[in-house]
Design an enzyme around this catalytic site. Structure first.
Site, PDB file in Angstrom:
ATOM      1  N   ASP A 103       0.974  -1.236   0.041  1.00 10.31           N
ATOM      2  CA  ASP A 103       0.046   0.033   0.031  1.00 10.31           C
ATOM      3  C   ASP A 103       1.031   1.223  -0.016  1.00 10.31           C
ATOM      4  OD1 ASP A 103      -2.130   1.642   0.550  1.00 10.31           O
ATOM      5  OD2 ASP A 103      -3.082   0.255   1.487  1.00 10.31           O
ATOM      6  N   ASP A 208      -2.745   4.841  -2.580  1.00 11.34           N
ATOM      7  CA  ASP A 208      -3.816   5.609  -1.679  1.00 11.34           C
ATOM      8  C   ASP A 208      -4.160   6.929  -2.367  1.00 11.34           C
ATOM      9  OD1 ASP A 208      -5.153   5.431   1.081  1.00 11.34           O
ATOM     10  OD2 ASP A 208      -4.076   7.537   1.140  1.00 11.34           O
ATOM     11  N   GLU A 271      -6.348   3.895  -5.757  1.00 13.39           N
ATOM     12  CA  GLU A 271      -7.882   4.038  -5.130  1.00 13.39           C
ATOM     13  C   GLU A 271      -8.409   5.342  -5.723  1.00 13.39           C
ATOM     14  OE1 GLU A 271      -9.583   4.535  -0.626  1.00 13.39           O
ATOM     15  OE2 GLU A 271      -7.594   5.712  -1.164  1.00 13.39           O
ATOM     16  N   HIS A 332     -11.380  -1.843   3.716  1.00 13.70           N
ATOM     17  CA  HIS A 332     -11.095  -1.479   5.134  1.00 13.70           C
ATOM     18  C   HIS A 332     -12.078  -0.046   5.547  1.00 13.70           C
ATOM     19  CE1 HIS A 332      -8.171   0.473   2.934  1.00 13.70           C
ATOM     20  NE2 HIS A 332      -7.834   1.172   4.022  1.00 13.70           N
ATOM     21  N   ASP A 333     -12.458   0.545   4.695  1.00 12.06           N
ATOM     22  CA  ASP A 333     -13.035   1.848   4.840  1.00 12.06           C
ATOM     23  C   ASP A 333     -14.489   1.550   4.471  1.00 12.06           C
ATOM     24  OD1 ASP A 333     -10.527   3.335   4.825  1.00 12.06           O
ATOM     25  OD2 ASP A 333     -10.834   3.377   2.861  1.00 12.06           O
TER      26      ASP A 333
HETATM   27  C1  NOJ Z   1      -7.614   5.904   2.131  1.00 15.61           C
HETATM   28  C2  NOJ Z   1      -7.382   4.829   2.919  1.00 15.61           C
HETATM   29  O1  NOJ Z   1      -8.140   3.603   2.276  1.00 15.61           O
HETATM   30  C3  NOJ Z   1      -8.042   5.056   4.286  1.00 15.61           C
HETATM   31  O2  NOJ Z   1      -7.942   4.151   5.094  1.00 15.61           O
HETATM   32  C4  NOJ Z   1      -7.138   6.324   5.037  1.00 15.61           C
HETATM   33  O3  NOJ Z   1      -7.671   6.568   6.095  1.00 15.61           O
HETATM   34  C5  NOJ Z   1      -7.027   7.424   3.914  1.00 15.61           C
HETATM   35  N1  NOJ Z   1      -7.020   7.040   2.618  1.00 15.61           N
HETATM   36  C6  NOJ Z   1      -5.897   8.445   4.306  1.00 15.61           C
HETATM   37  O4  NOJ Z   1      -4.799   7.921   3.958  1.00 15.61           O
END
Ligand code: NOJ
Ligand code: CA
Length: 536
Positions: A103, A208, A271, A332-333
């Site tokens: 990542d 990211d 992402e 995870h979000d």
């Molecule tokens: C996206 C990530 O998936 C998330 O978990 C993170 O908090 C934010 N970017 C900031 O890096």
């Protein structure tokens, strides 16, 4: 093998499995997962049949955002282990034919990163311009932030630094200052980071918030969002026009891609939370951008056959020539799929994910039907939940420990307490309990993965929508002479199937209980089928 099958890259045919490292396997009893834990579970991933493991950040970090605040891009946080542990994991993964994807978090560092400490030390610092510093606007009672941009985690995206008298930009926490990607030294330093890991042998990166990397040069105010409701996160008060998806970002991505292209068979995944038409621009000019701009549309589309049918069609049509599709059901979000659609539809979702055209990314735990875990207030960890409480934004419920067996802590840790609570039903919902029972969701995932591997039409074949009714979606996947059909019942009633699939043989039912010729084509409630030509 057809030409297409021969030419397909591993990341086109393969399945990516996301591990949230804090929650996969703890080996030293501190209640937090580690690299050695992932290494010890490689046999499970190989058994499941996935091709690549993407590991959320494991770099040295104060953990303000659990690793998405990186203090050293070329190391491993002691919480997760050492570089030697990483090398051992990589070696053992490769020995099993598993790829490893890291990542990469280039939009921001930790405020403890030496670059930021230096940048902050004085306006004259050589690294001042590595971050985005601006004077405040004059306000009646002191300076105001340079513009109206908001942090994704609530509050202004600017923090005033008393010592140097300027504001710095942070799209996330104030402990996550944004790097200035307009600065060529930043680009060069970050390319070195990519090479550091590529030389060690990693197979690619998930990048990211890649669509946020470059901001409007003039830092113009964002327009207000007329549709914003107080139940929504604060960032949604404004439309993200000048701080996201800027045209210049594509040059930055093309440069990253060029770094990867010097190495064989590495993958660049981005992402990106954007509507389809914008998302597909991230394949880049002449497809020199991200190999896989993450397609999160399934996370946001109503769980109904007509809506999904439209989505798949729209996505297929929006893809640029040569752009390889991909699909995601969870991360995870975002909410867990089993919590969103229920346990029965979670099986249909698995079949959808693993039979659509394009690279699927699975989220750890979804294969055991892990749902969301309610987190009591005193156990909350996620900084977003702490900053904007009560809106249901917290991500802890989808980050709870993997459940391996019926032990006290589900085999996740020998310690007294995992960093987040386990699901209440962990004694029944765990790998050991589900692994040997041929009818469980875990067995379904494994069977789907196995079928996808054996039938190339499922991974790289063409997609054709056969039809969608209120609750049934039917499509075909074809490669050379191989033709398979997929029929999914999104509802709780039995449903007839179109004549087009009459006479086909059931290759796999989401209920794992039939393999018959479909003389009277009928889908049972919440059933999905993969169908193929009748066996002789
Ligand atoms: C996206 C990530 O998936 C998330 O978990 C993170 O908090 C934010 N970017 C900031 O890096
Ligand atoms: Ca540990």
């Amino acid at each position: 093998m057809t030409d297409l099958a021969r030419r397909a890259a591993w990341w086109q045919r393969g399945i990516v499995y996301q591990v949230y490292p804090r929650s996969f396997q703890d080996t030293n009893g501190d209640g937090v997962g580690d690299l050695e834990g992932i290494r010890r579970r490689l046999d499970y991933l190989a058994w499941l049949g996935v091709d690549a493991v993407w590991i959320s950040p494991v770099f040295p970090s104060p953990m303000a955002d659990f690793g998405y605040d990186v203090a050293d891009y070329c190391g491993i946080d002691p919480l997760f282990g050492t570089l030697a542990d990483f090398d051992a994991l990589l070696k053992d993964a490769h020995a099993r034919g598993l790829k490893v994807i890291l990542d990469f978090v280039p939009n921001h560092t930790s405020d403890r990163h030496p670059w930021f400490i230096d940048s902050r030390s004085a306006r004259t610092s050589a690294r001042r311009d590595w971050y985005i510093w601006r004077d405040g606007r004059d306000g009646k009672s002191g300076p105001l932030p340079p513009n109206n941009w908001l942090s994704h985690f609530g509050g202004p995206a600017w923090t005033f630094d008393e010592a140097s008298g300027q504001y710095y930009l942070h799209s996330f926490l104030r402990a996550q200052p944004d790097l200035n990607w307009r600065n060529p030294h930043v680009r060069a330093a970050m390319h070195d980071v990519l090479r550091f890991w590529l030389e060690r042998g990693v197979d690619g990166f998930r990048v990211d918030v890649i669509w946020l990397l470059i901001k409007d040069e003039a830092l113009r105010d964002n327009p207000p969002n007329p549709a914003w409701q107080p139940s929504q996160p604060e960032i949604a008060r404004n439309l993200q026009v000048h701080n996201a998806d800027r045209p210049e970002v594509h040059e930055v991505i093309a440069e990253m891609r060029a770094v990867l292209d010097r190495y064989a068979e590495r993958v660049l995944i981005g992402e990106i939370y954007l509507p389809l038409a914008r998302l597909v621009t991230y394949y880049g000019e002449n497809l020199g951008g991200a190999h896989l701009p993450f397609n999160f549309q399934l996370l946001e589309t109503a769980w109904r056959a007509p809506a999904i049918a439209r989505l798949v069609q729209d996505y297929e049509q929006a893809l640029p020539p040569g752009g390889w599709p991909n699909w995601v059901l969870g991360n995870h979000d975002r909410p867990r799929i089993a919590a969103r659609v229920g346990a029965e539809q979670a099986r249909v979702a698995a079949m959808l994910l693993l039979t659509l055209r394009g690279t699927p990314t699975m989220y750890y735990g979804d294969e055991i039907g892990l749902a969301q875990v309610a987190i009591p207030p005193e156990a909350v960890q996620d900084p977003w939940e702490k900053n904007e409480p009560g809106l249901g934004l917290g991500r802890d419920p989808v980050r709870t420990p993997m459940q391996w067996d019926a032990g006290a802590q589900a085999g996740f840790t020998d310690g007294a307490r995992p960093w987040l609570p386990l699901a209440a039903h962990h004694r029944d919902c765990n790998v050991a309990a589900l692994q040997d029972d041929p009818r469980t969701i875990l067995s379904l995932y494994r069977a789907l993965i196995d079928l996808r591997r054996r039938r190339s039409a499922l991974s790289i074949g063409d997609f054709r929508l056969v039809g969608a009714t209120e609750s049934v979606l039917v499509y075909e996947r074809a490669l050379g002479d191989e033709r398979l059909a997929v029929a999914l019942n999104f509802g709780a009633e039995p449903q007839p199937l179109p004549d087009a699939v009459a006479g086909l043989q059931v290759l796999l039912s989401t209920r794992l209980d039939r393999a018959e010729a479909l003389d009277k084509p009928l889908l049972r409630p919440h059933e999905g089928l993969v169908l193929g030509p009748r066996l002789a």
